[in-house]
Write an enzyme that holds these catalytic residues in place. Structure first.
Site, mmCIF file in Angstrom:
data_model
loop_
_atom_site.group_PDB
_atom_site.id
_atom_site.type_symbol
_atom_site.label_atom_id
_atom_site.label_comp_id
_atom_site.label_asym_id
_atom_site.label_seq_id
_atom_site.Cartn_x
_atom_site.Cartn_y
_atom_site.Cartn_z
ATOM 1 N N HIS A 121 1.056 -1.258 0.003
ATOM 2 C CA HIS A 121 0.035 0.069 0.195
ATOM 3 C C HIS A 121 0.874 1.286 -0.169
ATOM 4 O O HIS A 121 1.904 1.201 0.364
ATOM 5 C CB HIS A 121 -0.821 -0.094 1.219
ATOM 6 N N ASP A 197 3.109 -4.811 7.808
ATOM 7 C CA ASP A 197 1.758 -3.879 7.735
ATOM 8 C C ASP A 197 0.841 -4.836 7.716
ATOM 9 O O ASP A 197 0.227 -5.534 6.929
ATOM 10 C CB ASP A 197 2.017 -3.331 6.375
ATOM 11 N N GLN A 200 -4.561 -5.150 6.787
ATOM 12 C CA GLN A 200 -5.652 -6.020 6.087
ATOM 13 C C GLN A 200 -5.571 -7.147 6.918
ATOM 14 O O GLN A 200 -6.587 -7.943 7.215
ATOM 15 C CB GLN A 200 -5.492 -6.203 4.773
ATOM 16 N N LYS A 223 -10.449 -1.290 10.006
ATOM 17 C CA LYS A 223 -10.441 -2.237 9.286
ATOM 18 C C LYS A 223 -10.937 -3.498 9.918
ATOM 19 O O LYS A 223 -11.240 -4.655 9.172
ATOM 20 C CB LYS A 223 -9.105 -2.754 8.659
ATOM 21 N N CYS A 361 -4.709 2.335 -4.001
ATOM 22 C CA CYS A 361 -3.580 2.970 -3.057
ATOM 23 C C CYS A 361 -2.229 1.856 -3.655
ATOM 24 O O CYS A 361 -1.396 1.578 -2.418
ATOM 25 C CB CYS A 361 -3.721 3.113 -1.837
HETATM 26 N N1 PMP Z 1 -1.752 -0.723 4.522
HETATM 27 C C1 PMP Z 1 -2.779 -1.680 4.139
HETATM 28 C C2 PMP Z 1 -2.312 -2.795 3.539
HETATM 29 C C3 PMP Z 1 -3.967 -0.965 3.925
HETATM 30 O O1 PMP Z 1 -5.036 -1.685 3.105
HETATM 31 C C4 PMP Z 1 -4.261 0.279 4.382
HETATM 32 C C5 PMP Z 1 -5.503 0.968 4.258
HETATM 33 N N2 PMP Z 1 -6.140 0.753 2.888
HETATM 34 C C6 PMP Z 1 -3.227 1.017 4.939
HETATM 35 C C7 PMP Z 1 -2.020 0.337 4.909
HETATM 36 C C8 PMP Z 1 -3.266 2.242 5.605
HETATM 37 O O2 PMP Z 1 -4.387 2.418 6.456
HETATM 38 P P1 PMP Z 1 -4.914 3.593 7.096
HETATM 39 O O3 PMP Z 1 -5.536 4.334 5.957
HETATM 40 O O4 PMP Z 1 -6.228 2.944 8.038
HETATM 41 O O5 PMP Z 1 -3.916 4.233 7.901
#
Ligand code: PMP
Length: 554
Positions: A121, A197, A200, A223, A361
Site C-alpha cells: 500500500h 503492515d 488488512q 479495518k 493505493c
Molecule cells: N496498509 C494497507 C495494506 C492498507 O490496506 C491500508 C488501508 N487501506 C493502509 C496500510 C493504511 O491504513 P489507514 O488508511 O487506516 O492508515
C-alpha cells in the site's frame, strides 16, 4: 463455537436501516461497518467519562486514563505482545508506518538499505521513500513476476547493508498473503528490523506477533469493525526503547527544560498530545467484540465466499481475474473484458452494490502488473451467500447489456464537428418500460459519439465528471454544435442524450429547454448513481457556459 453470518450481521445497525435494506457491501478492504457495541461505547464515553487522560488526577481523568490503559492491554492481548509498553496508539497504519520510517531511518547511515515490495500500500512505500531521500538510503524491492512479489526470493535483495524489511501481511489490492513463517526463516539471524503492515491481515486472522517473530506490526481499527482515527503500532520493547521519539509535545515528556527535554517512558514517549480518546474506547469495544467471536469459523466463512467468487469469475469469459484464490485474505480483483471498470462500478452502485474501482493505493503493483485500474470486491464476515449471489447476478446482467451494445460495428473515428445525433429519438428511450432497457438504449446511443483524440486536452476537460470527458463547442450561423469524447460508455451515452437535445439549436431554443426535468422524467436521477448524475449535470453546465459565453463563434 460456530459462526452464522446472518446473526453476525444483525449486530451492525447500518444494515438494519431502511435505506440500506438492499445494500451489498463489498468494500470491506477500504473500511468495515461498526457493530452497535462499538457505536454505543463511543457515545457512552462522551456521556459518562469524557476527560483528558494522564495529566490530571480528578475522578473523571482517572476513569478516562484507566480506560486508555485497559484498551492498551486489550490491544496487547489482541496481538499477543509481551508488554503494554510495546503498544503505541496512533491514528492508524499510515501514521504508524510514518513513525517507523521517521524514527528507524534517522538512526541509519547513508547507503543503508530498506526492502519493501511491489504489493505494498502507498502507506508502506511513500514514508520509506521520503526517509530514504532525507538520509541517502537505498530502497530495494522484493523480486517480482509481473508485479507479484516473490517473497521466497527475498534473500536475493538482502545484504550486509539491509537494515529494515517492511512488508505487507496481506495486500489490499489483490489480497495476496505472504507466508510470514517463510519471511521469518529468511530473516533469521540477520540483524534486520522486520515491519509487518497488518492493516488488512488483522481483520481476517488472529495475530500473534511473538509467533510471527516480527519486530513491528501496524494496524488500523476501522479495518476490523472498530472506529476510524485509531490504530496501533506494536514494537519490540528493546527496539522502541532505543528509538528517538517522533512527535514532540505534551504526554511524551518527563521534564522540559529551556534547551532540552527528558522523554517519558514507553509507551508514552511515542504518544504526544491528546489521544483520540473516544476512538480508543471504540477500539476497546471492537477488540471485545472480536474476542467474543469464533475467529476460525469467521475466517472459514470469509474464505468460502472468496472461493465462490473466484470460481464464478474465473469461469466467466467476460472477466479477467487479477487476484488468486490461494493465500488470499478475501479480496477479488478483476477487470471486465468489455467496457470500462468504472462503468461496471457504476452499474453495481446503481444496484446498491458497493465495490471499489481504481489503483487501490497500490500504483506500483498496478504499473508493474499492467492492471492499473481494477474492480475490487472485498469480503467481511457479515457478507452472506445472498450478497455473493446478488453481486454475481448484477455482473451477469451487466455483461448481457454490454454484449448487445457491442455486437454492432464500432463507429469509426471522425472529426468532432459532425456526430449525428438526429437519429436518437427520445421517445424510443422513454418507451422502454424497465430501467435495464433504458440503460441498454443509452449504451447504444453512446456509439454516435465518435473518438476524438484531438479534443482530449486539459482545456476541454469537463470538471465534475468522475470519468474523464471532453466537450468542445462551435457556433456557426447562430446555431450551436458540440463535440464530445470519453472513455466511459455511460458518459458518452449521457452526453449523447444531452447533445441530442441541444446540438444544432439556437441559443433561444436551448434556453427554453428544461433538461433537469427531462433527466428526472426519464428516471435517470432515480436509477443512476449520484456521481453519474453529477457527470450529466457537469456536461450540461459546461455546454450552457459555452453557449452563453459565445466561445468559438464562426
Ligand atoms: N496498509 C494497507 C495494506 C492498507 O490496506 C491500508 C488501508 N487501506 C493502509 C496500510 C493504511 O491504513 P489507514 O488508511 O487506516 O492508515
Amino acid at each position: 463455537m460456530s459462526f452464522s453470518a446472518e446473526q453476525f450481521k444483525q449486530q451492525f445497525p447500518l444494515f438494519a436501516q431502511e435505506e440500506n435494506a438492499g445494500l451489498v457491501y463489498l468494500d470491506n478492504a477500504a473500511t468495515t461497518q461498526k457493530p452497535l457495541s462499538v457505536i454505543n461505547t463511543m457515545r457512552d464515553y462522551y456521556i459518562h467519562s469524557s476527560a483528558n487522560t494522564h495529566r490530571s488526577s480528578h475522578r473523571l481523568a482517572r476513569k478516562s486514563t484507566e480506560m486508555v490503559e485497559q484498551v492498551r492491554d486489550k490491544a496487547r492481548q489482541f496481538v499477543n505482545a509481551a508488554s503494554g509498553k510495546e503498544i503505541i496508539f496512533c491514528r492508524g497504519a499510515t501514521e504508524a508506518l510514518n513513525l517507523l520510517a521517521h524514527c528507524l531511518c534517522s538512526e541509519l547511515e547513508p547507503g543503508d538499505e530498506i526492502v519493501i515490495s511491489t504489493a505494498e500500500h502507498h502507506a508502506n512505500i511513500v514514508p520509506w521513500q521520503m526517509a530514504a531521500k532525507r538520509h541517502n538510503l537505498i530502497l530495494r524491492y522484493v523480486p517480482h513476476t509481473a508485479g507479484v512479489p516473490q517473497f521466497d526470493r527475498l534473500g536475493e535483495v538482502l545484504n550486509e547493508r539491509t537494515r529494515v524489511v517492511s512488508l505487507t501481511g496481506g495486500s489490499n489490492s489483490i489480497g495476496l498473503r505472504p507466508d510470514l513463517s517463510l519471511i521469518r526463516q529468511l530473516l533469521r539471524r540477520m540483524h534486520i528490523m522486520w515491519v509487518v503492515d497488518g492493516a488488512q491481515l488483522a481483520a481476517h486472522e488472529e495475530i500473534d506477533v511473538q509467533k510471527i517473530g516480527c519486530d513491528f506490526f501496524v494496524c488500523s481499527a476501522h479495518k476490523f469493525y472498530g472506529p476510524s482515527g485509531i490504530g496501533f503500532l506494536y514494537g519490540r520493547e528493546i527496539l522502541l526503547e532505543s528509538m528517538p521519539p517522533w512527535l514532540g509535545g505534551g504526554e511524551m515528556i518527563a521534564e522540559v527544560e529551556f534547551q532540552q527535554s527528558r522523554y517519558a517512558e514507553l509507551p508514552h514517549k511515542f504518544e504526544a498530545g491528546t489521544s483520540p480518546l473516544a476512538a480508543i474506547a471504540g477500539l476497546g469495544a471492537a477488540l471485545d467484540f472480536l474476542s467474543r467471536q469464533d475467529r476460525v469459523a469467521m475466517a472459514e466463512h470469509e474464505q468460502r465466499l472468496t472461493r465462490m467468487l473466484h470460481r464464478e469469475l474465473s469461469a466467466s469469459p467476460n472477466f479477467r481475474l487479477i487476484s488468486q484464490v490461494h493465500h488470499n485474505l478475501g479480496i477479488i480483483a478483476f477487470v471486465p473484458v468489455h467496457g470500462s471498470a468504472t462503468d461496471l462500478m457504476h452499474w453495481l452502485d446503481e444496484r446498491d452494490i458497493a465495490v471499489r474501482v481504481g489503483h487501490h493505493c497500490a500504483q506500483i503493483l498496478g504499473r508493474t502488473s499492467g492492471n492499473q485500474v481494477t474492480v475490487r470486491a472485498s469480503v467481511a464476515a457479515y457478507n452472506t451467500d445472498s450478497d455473493v449471489r446478488d453481486f454475481l447476478q448484477a455482473l451477469d446482467d451487466y455483461c448481457e447489456v454490454q454484449q448487445s451494445a457491442i455486437s454492432d460495428e464500432e463507429v469509426e473515428p471522425t472529426s468532432w464537428t459532425r456526430d449525428d445525433f438526429s437519429l436518437l429519438q427520445l421517445e424510443r428511450l422513454a418507451s422502454h418500460r424497465n430501467w435495464q432497457g433504458r440503460y441498454r438504449e443509452l449504451l447504444l446511443w453512446s456509439k454516435v459519439v465518435s473518438r476524438k483524440p484531438e479534443i482530449r486536452n486539459p482545456e476541454n476537460l469537463v470538471r465534475g465528471c468522475e470519468s474523464e470527458a471532453w466537450l468542445v463547442h462551435r457556433e456557426i450561423d447562430g446555431r450551436h454544435f458540440f463535440g464530445l469524447d470519453s472513455d466511459s460508455r455511460v458518459v458518452k451515452g449521457l452526453g449523447a442524450l444531452l447533445l441530442s437535445q441541444i446540438d444544432g439549436c439556437t441559443t433561444e431554443e436551448i434556453e427554453a429547454l428544461d433538461l433537469p426535468l427531462l433527466f428526472k422524467e426519464l428516471g435517470l436521477s432515480k436509477h443512476l448513481s449520484q456521481s453519474r448524475s453529477n457527470g450529466f449535470y457537469a456536461l450540461m453546465r459546461r455546454a450552457f457556459h459555452q453557449v452563453e459565453s459565445g466561445e468559438n463563434r464562426l
